[in-house]
Enzyme design. Structure first.
Site, PDB file in Angstrom:
ATOM      1  N   ASP A  50       0.859  -1.203   0.000  1.00 45.67           N
ATOM      2  CA  ASP A  50       0.000   0.000   0.000  1.00 45.67           C
ATOM      3  C   ASP A  50       0.885   1.240   0.000  1.00 45.67           C
ATOM      4  O   ASP A  50       1.053   1.918   1.016  1.00 45.67           O
ATOM      5  CB  ASP A  50      -0.916  -0.038   1.226  1.00 45.67           C
ATOM      6  CG  ASP A  50      -1.853   1.152   1.280  1.00 45.67           C
ATOM      7  OD1 ASP A  50      -2.050   1.803   0.237  1.00 45.67           O
ATOM      8  OD2 ASP A  50      -2.367   1.452   2.380  1.00 45.67           O
ATOM      9  N   ASN A  61       0.628   4.268  -1.293  1.00 54.31           N
ATOM     10  CA  ASN A  61       0.084   5.599  -1.016  1.00 54.31           C
ATOM     11  C   ASN A  61      -0.547   5.710   0.369  1.00 54.31           C
ATOM     12  O   ASN A  61      -1.006   6.769   0.771  1.00 54.31           O
ATOM     13  CB  ASN A  61      -0.941   6.002  -2.085  1.00 54.31           C
ATOM     14  CG  ASN A  61      -2.134   5.036  -2.114  1.00 54.31           C
ATOM     15  OD1 ASN A  61      -2.242   4.144  -1.288  1.00 54.31           O
ATOM     16  ND2 ASN A  61      -2.999   5.232  -3.107  1.00 54.31           N
ATOM     17  N   GLU A  83      37.831 -15.682  21.972  1.00 53.53           N
ATOM     18  CA  GLU A  83      39.257 -15.369  21.925  1.00 53.53           C
ATOM     19  C   GLU A  83      39.510 -13.894  22.163  1.00 53.53           C
ATOM     20  O   GLU A  83      38.762 -13.037  21.670  1.00 53.53           O
ATOM     21  CB  GLU A  83      39.835 -15.770  20.566  1.00 53.53           C
ATOM     22  CG  GLU A  83      39.833 -17.271  20.324  1.00 53.53           C
ATOM     23  CD  GLU A  83      40.436 -17.653  18.988  1.00 53.53           C
ATOM     24  OE1 GLU A  83      40.660 -18.845  18.762  1.00 53.53           O
ATOM     25  OE2 GLU A  83      40.691 -16.747  18.163  1.00 53.53           O
ATOM     26  N   ASP A 117      42.643 -11.513  21.480  1.00 54.73           N
ATOM     27  CA  ASP A 117      43.954 -11.373  20.845  1.00 54.73           C
ATOM     28  C   ASP A 117      44.564 -10.059  21.344  1.00 54.73           C
ATOM     29  O   ASP A 117      44.244  -8.985  20.824  1.00 54.73           O
ATOM     30  CB  ASP A 117      43.769 -11.370  19.326  1.00 54.73           C
ATOM     31  CG  ASP A 117      45.038 -11.745  18.594  1.00 54.73           C
ATOM     32  OD1 ASP A 117      46.099 -11.738  19.226  1.00 54.73           O
ATOM     33  OD2 ASP A 117      44.973 -12.038  17.392  1.00 54.73           O
ATOM     34  N   GLU A 152      45.311 -14.799  23.853  1.00 52.61           N
ATOM     35  CA  GLU A 152      46.474 -14.838  22.977  1.00 52.61           C
ATOM     36  C   GLU A 152      47.291 -13.599  23.301  1.00 52.61           C
ATOM     37  O   GLU A 152      46.958 -12.484  22.913  1.00 52.61           O
ATOM     38  CB  GLU A 152      46.030 -14.878  21.511  1.00 52.61           C
ATOM     39  CG  GLU A 152      45.249 -16.139  21.189  1.00 52.61           C
ATOM     40  CD  GLU A 152      44.586 -16.087  19.832  1.00 52.61           C
ATOM     41  OE1 GLU A 152      45.058 -15.317  18.983  1.00 52.61           O
ATOM     42  OE2 GLU A 152      43.588 -16.801  19.641  1.00 52.61           O
ATOM     43  N   LYS A 194      41.821 -19.068  29.873  1.00 50.19           N
ATOM     44  CA  LYS A 194      42.733 -20.041  29.275  1.00 50.19           C
ATOM     45  C   LYS A 194      44.001 -19.315  28.825  1.00 50.19           C
ATOM     46  O   LYS A 194      43.937 -18.331  28.091  1.00 50.19           O
ATOM     47  CB  LYS A 194      42.098 -20.720  28.062  1.00 50.19           C
ATOM     48  CG  LYS A 194      43.027 -21.743  27.398  1.00 50.19           C
ATOM     49  CD  LYS A 194      42.589 -22.103  26.001  1.00 50.19           C
ATOM     50  CE  LYS A 194      43.101 -21.159  24.944  1.00 50.19           C
ATOM     51  NZ  LYS A 194      44.562 -21.220  24.726  1.00 50.19           N
ATOM     52  N   ASP A 198      11.524 -22.102  -8.361  1.00 48.81           N
ATOM     53  CA  ASP A 198      11.317 -23.533  -8.614  1.00 48.81           C
ATOM     54  C   ASP A 198      12.054 -24.290  -7.509  1.00 48.81           C
ATOM     55  O   ASP A 198      13.216 -24.683  -7.681  1.00 48.81           O
ATOM     56  CB  ASP A 198      11.883 -23.927  -9.981  1.00 48.81           C
ATOM     57  CG  ASP A 198      11.329 -23.067 -11.109  1.00 48.81           C
ATOM     58  OD1 ASP A 198      10.127 -22.750 -11.060  1.00 48.81           O
ATOM     59  OD2 ASP A 198      12.098 -22.700 -12.021  1.00 48.81           O
ATOM     60  N   ASN A 246       7.546 -23.111 -10.489  1.00 49.70           N
ATOM     61  CA  ASN A 246       6.716 -21.903 -10.284  1.00 49.70           C
ATOM     62  C   ASN A 246       5.796 -21.971  -9.056  1.00 49.70           C
ATOM     63  O   ASN A 246       4.619 -21.663  -9.136  1.00 49.70           O
ATOM     64  CB  ASN A 246       5.857 -21.632 -11.522  1.00 49.70           C
ATOM     65  CG  ASN A 246       6.691 -21.228 -12.710  1.00 49.70           C
ATOM     66  OD1 ASN A 246       7.705 -20.547 -12.568  1.00 49.70           O
ATOM     67  ND2 ASN A 246       6.292 -21.681 -13.880  1.00 49.70           N
ATOM     68  N   ASP A 281      16.577 -22.883  -5.071  1.00 49.49           N
ATOM     69  CA  ASP A 281      15.817 -22.499  -6.253  1.00 49.49           C
ATOM     70  C   ASP A 281      16.558 -23.036  -7.471  1.00 49.49           C
ATOM     71  O   ASP A 281      17.687 -22.622  -7.756  1.00 49.49           O
ATOM     72  CB  ASP A 281      15.690 -20.978  -6.319  1.00 49.49           C
ATOM     73  CG  ASP A 281      14.964 -20.492  -7.573  1.00 49.49           C
ATOM     74  OD1 ASP A 281      14.272 -21.310  -8.209  1.00 49.49           O
ATOM     75  OD2 ASP A 281      15.096 -19.303  -7.905  1.00 49.49           O
ATOM     76  N   ASP A 322      17.911 -23.596 -11.063  1.00 49.62           N
ATOM     77  CA  ASP A 322      18.198 -22.680 -12.162  1.00 49.62           C
ATOM     78  C   ASP A 322      18.862 -23.459 -13.289  1.00 49.62           C
ATOM     79  O   ASP A 322      19.938 -24.044 -13.099  1.00 49.62           O
ATOM     80  CB  ASP A 322      19.109 -21.548 -11.683  1.00 49.62           C
ATOM     81  CG  ASP A 322      19.174 -20.388 -12.661  1.00 49.62           C
ATOM     82  OD1 ASP A 322      19.243 -20.656 -13.878  1.00 49.62           O
ATOM     83  OD2 ASP A 322      19.150 -19.225 -12.220  1.00 49.62           O
TER      84      ASP A 322
END
Length: 779
Positions: free
Chosen positions: A183, A185, A370, A372, A419, A467, A674, A698, A727, A729
């Site tokens: 819609d 408008n 992690e 770093d 790390e 760790k 499809d 379709n 789909d 192709d």
């Protein structure tokens, strides 16, 4: 008091059955739901409906004042863009969280220049709407704290309401949102030409004559067009699901399903043993919208549809959607939801580092991230991919974010994988932030040398584990450590060379303060399996690059399995994966590796498989490994025929139909798709296979395959099943549309709906597959 929806009946005929829905009643029910919440007043509802002026933050010095309001018909947040003549809408269902204060990278950056204003604003007027699963946000500043509070509480209430909606109610909102989008408008009417356009965008290929006859049936053709309420009835008529109606008729007495009929259906078809009359009554009260039917403990077609599209008929067993596994076994007995380079939201060399990425991981239930860590120019440690063009973020801000969000989704332990490339001075700051910011959440107990196994996730609830490397003697302030572990091995050749120049031939050093926050998970260099068996304690763990780990799996799979029964092993992607691609995690799960880290920001089938592993067990972020990967008295090699107690099964999947399958990338334009369905099994090498259905031409709206695919699975406890839709192709490669992946032991039998997600983890509601599942145990 029950605030569930009570919808009055419109008695729309649907193949002899009564169906009901009313936009007005839904809108009214939403209002009653909100008002009955003590925090929401009628005055607030009126104000958010009429709209208020809020400031949208787009970046530094890019703020825009706009009017925002709530459209309760479509459950959307609306605003009028400054340079457009149309309205923009954000469905409430797309908002996954409301963050209060300065909690996004954009707001932090925008308000960084004025600390005083930032503090004052953060405490009162800022909030961010986090959108879908891509860490996008709508960052807003209200003119006052009171207005901010109003918007925050109303939107949070609407999010809560949306989570409780049934599929029928969610589909109703989807229909209304589709109507509004067409819609253009904004006059509240759609012409037949606009209806045709809308149906094509929904992938509906129905004859023009049939569509127009139905259009005449529901609207005044001499008027302005079809109203929203008329379109709702029109849509429900042309989209009725014959397969559900046939199933309903098979078990019902005429127009309703009695309590005894429902019980027979749940036992015979859904294979729910031990179902009681009380259980059936609870389901009827939960899913039947008609009060008269509810009072007599019966289900109509709407209630039956609600049930079959609910969590009780999801492809994942209802019991497995909650925490169902034993969480009291040693930590090394679990697969752990782990991310690689957790700060990145893109490319490994030029991507953006983000605090939001850590928050997003915590909210998804990730339990290992992690950090770093590198020296910052201002004396403050930073996190980024060292010696690359990735941006830098403050270490302190990351720890604050983790402290706040670590346990919002899962109460089980979070592992921070350090790390460390920092100087001694900045390592001490890291340790200081760990201790001061995490506080009681930080697991800081001394190692218990009397133990032979690591504590369990249950023992470690609400704890953060660090760790990293640990000094053998913490009586000294610092000590040289080896540079042959993950900290340096993950770096690119250029980064390694620059780091070597910086160290000037010296080995890296570890500050005792940082060593002291490392306890249960101590990084140890892996040399060989003999040393692990002879010298390692339960708290020793190692990190292996994917190439080395892959070689060990090929040459020494059974030894890998044995090591992983007692020690945590972390696998991380190769440094050559600069585009943040991923490996197949199943290879390492097959030998029991716990922390198989992934670039979770990257789409792909490997990422789908990874998320699928942790889609069950109540979002704990932990998945108990099969018994044969934990029991020290058994042996296992994934390349050989299993000697475990696991018996082979035959998995029979009848792919019945699809519902509202979208076009690729949710595009509303282009040809009708499809579609076909591909089903893959991921597990031990002997079980890996894939089969596809025929292609339906379709029809993406309600394709019907009615096709059965069968799979023999030798080791179902390690296997995952991936349902994906493409789909077809004829000219180029087939387009991926959506998927859903789950562990095979969590599949529910009987009639099930499989809801699809996009490659970016976005829910493709209302797109789903309707299937029937049979599982046979083989001798």
């Amino acid at each position: 008091m029950d605030y569930s929806l009570k919808v009055k009946c419109h008695n729309v005929k649907l193949s002899g059955l009564k169906s009901s829905y009313c936009i007005y009643e839904y809108n009214k029910a939403v209002r009653l739901f909100l008002v009955h919440l003590s925090v929401i007043s009628e005055e607030w509802l009126k104000e958010v409906r009429n709209g208020t002026r809020l400031t949208k933050v787009r970046g530094k010095n890019r703020n825009y004042r706009r009017t925002y309001w709530i459209d309760f018909d479509t459950m959307s947040l609306c605003y009028k863009p400054t340079r457009k003549h149309t309205r923009s809408k954000l469905p409430i269902s797309d908002i996954k969280e409301v963050r209060v204060g300065v909690k996004t990278d954009r707001l932090r950056s925008s308000l960084k220049s004025n600390v005083k204003e930032r503090t004052q604003t953060a405490n009162s007027r800022c909030f961010s709407l986090m959108i879908d699963d891509e860490s996008r946000s709508l960052d807003l500043i209200a003119p006052s704290a009171e207005i901010a509070t109003m918007w925050i509480q109303v939107i949070n209430a609407l999010i809560s309401k949306g989570k409780e909606d049934t599929i029928v109610e969610k589909r109703q909102l989807w229909i209304m949102q589709a109507f509004d989008k067409t819609d253009r408008n904004g006059d509240g009417f759609l012409t037949f030409k606009e209806i045709q356009k809308l149906l094509k965008s929904m992938n509906m290929d129905i004859g023009k004559k049939y569509a127009y006859n139905k259009y005449q049936q529901y609207t005044d053709v001499n008027g302005k067009g079809m109203t929203k309420n008329e379109f709702t009835k029109y849509y429900r008529d042309i989209s009725s699901r014959s397969e559900l109606i046939d199933l309903f008729n098979r078990y019902s007495d005429g127009e309703e399903l009695s309590l005894s009929n429902l019980k027979d259906f749940l036992i015979q078809e859904q294979k729910l043993d031990g179902i009681t009359d009380a259980n059936c009554k609870d389901l009827i009260l939960l899913y039947e919208p008609n009060d008269d039917l509810k009072a007599s403990y019966c289900l109509g077609i709407d209630g039956f549809t609600n049930l079959l599209t609910s969590k009780h008929a999801d492809i994942i067993k209802f019991s497995h959607q909650q925490k169902f596994q034993d969480m009291t076994q040693p930590l090394c007995h679990y697969y752990i939801f782990s991310s690689h380079n957790s700060y990145l939201v893109g490319h490994q060399l030029i991507g953006e580092s983000s605090v939001d990425a850590y928050i997003d991981h915590m909210q998804k239930g990730v339990r290992s991230v992690e950090l770093d860590c590198w020296d910052g120019d201002d004396g403050e440690p930073v996190i980024y991919h060292g010696h690359t063009l990735t941006s830098q973020i403050s270490f302190e801000s990351v720890i604050k974010a983790i402290a706040e969000y670590a346990f919002v989704t899962s109460c089980y332990p979070v592992i921070l994988s350090i790390e460390n490339h920092c100087s001694i001075e900045q390592q001490r700051k890291m340790a200081k932030y760990f201790v001061e910011i995490l506080g009681d959440k930080l697991y800081n107990e001394p190692i218990d040398l009397s133990r032979s196994d690591c504590p369990s996730p249950e023992d470690l609830k609400y704890k953060v584990l660090v760790k990293g490397k640990k000094l053998k003697d913490e009586a000294i302030t610092e000590m040289e450590i080896s540079d042959d572990d993950e900290d340096d091995l993950k770096l690119s050749d250029v980064a390694k060379e620059k780091l070597k120049e910086k160290r000037n031939g010296k080995k890296p050093k570890l500050a005792v303060e940082l060593s002291r926050v490392v306890n249960l998970i101590q990084s140890t260099h892996f040399k060989n399996f003999a040393e692990v068996k002879k010298k390692w304690k339960y708290y020793n763990m190692c990190s292996l690059a994917e190439s080395k780990a892959d070689g060990l799996v090929k040459d020494s799979a059974s030894e890998m399995v044995e090591m992983n029964k007692s020690h945590i092993v972390k696998i991380y992607p190769s440094g050559f994966r600069i585009s943040s691609s991923n490996y197949d995690p199943q290879t390492f799960w097959n030998v029991g590796c716990q922390m198989v880290t992934m670039n979770l920001q990257s789409p792909g089938s490997d990422t789908d498989i990874y998320y699928g592993r942790f889609s069950v067990n109540g979002d704990t972020g932990y998945y108990l490994k099969p018994e044969f990967l934990c029991n020290k008295n058994t042996s296992f090699d994934p390349r050989k025929k299993s000697k475990s107690t696991v018996k082979p099964i035959e998995l029979i999947v009848k792919v019945i139909s699809g519902q509202q399958i979208p076009k690729p990338d949710k595009d509303s334009k282009g040809e009708i798709i499809d579609p076909y369905v591909k089903i893959e099994i991921h597990g031990v090498p002997d079980d890996r296979t894939g089969k596809s259905t025929k292609t339906i031409s379709n029809n993406g709206f309600n394709p019907k395959w009615g096709q059965t695919l069968k799979f023999r699975i030798t080791n179902s406890e390690l296997a995952l099943i991936r349902f994906s839709v493409y789909d077809s192709d004829a000219i180029s490669s087939d387009d991926f549309i959506g998927q859903n992946t789950i562990p095979v032991p969590s599949i529910g039998e009987g009639y099930r709906h499989i809801f699809l997600t996009s490659e970016n983890r976005e829910k493709l509601f209302p797109a789903s597959l309707f299937v029937h599942i049979t599982i046979k145990k083989l001798v």
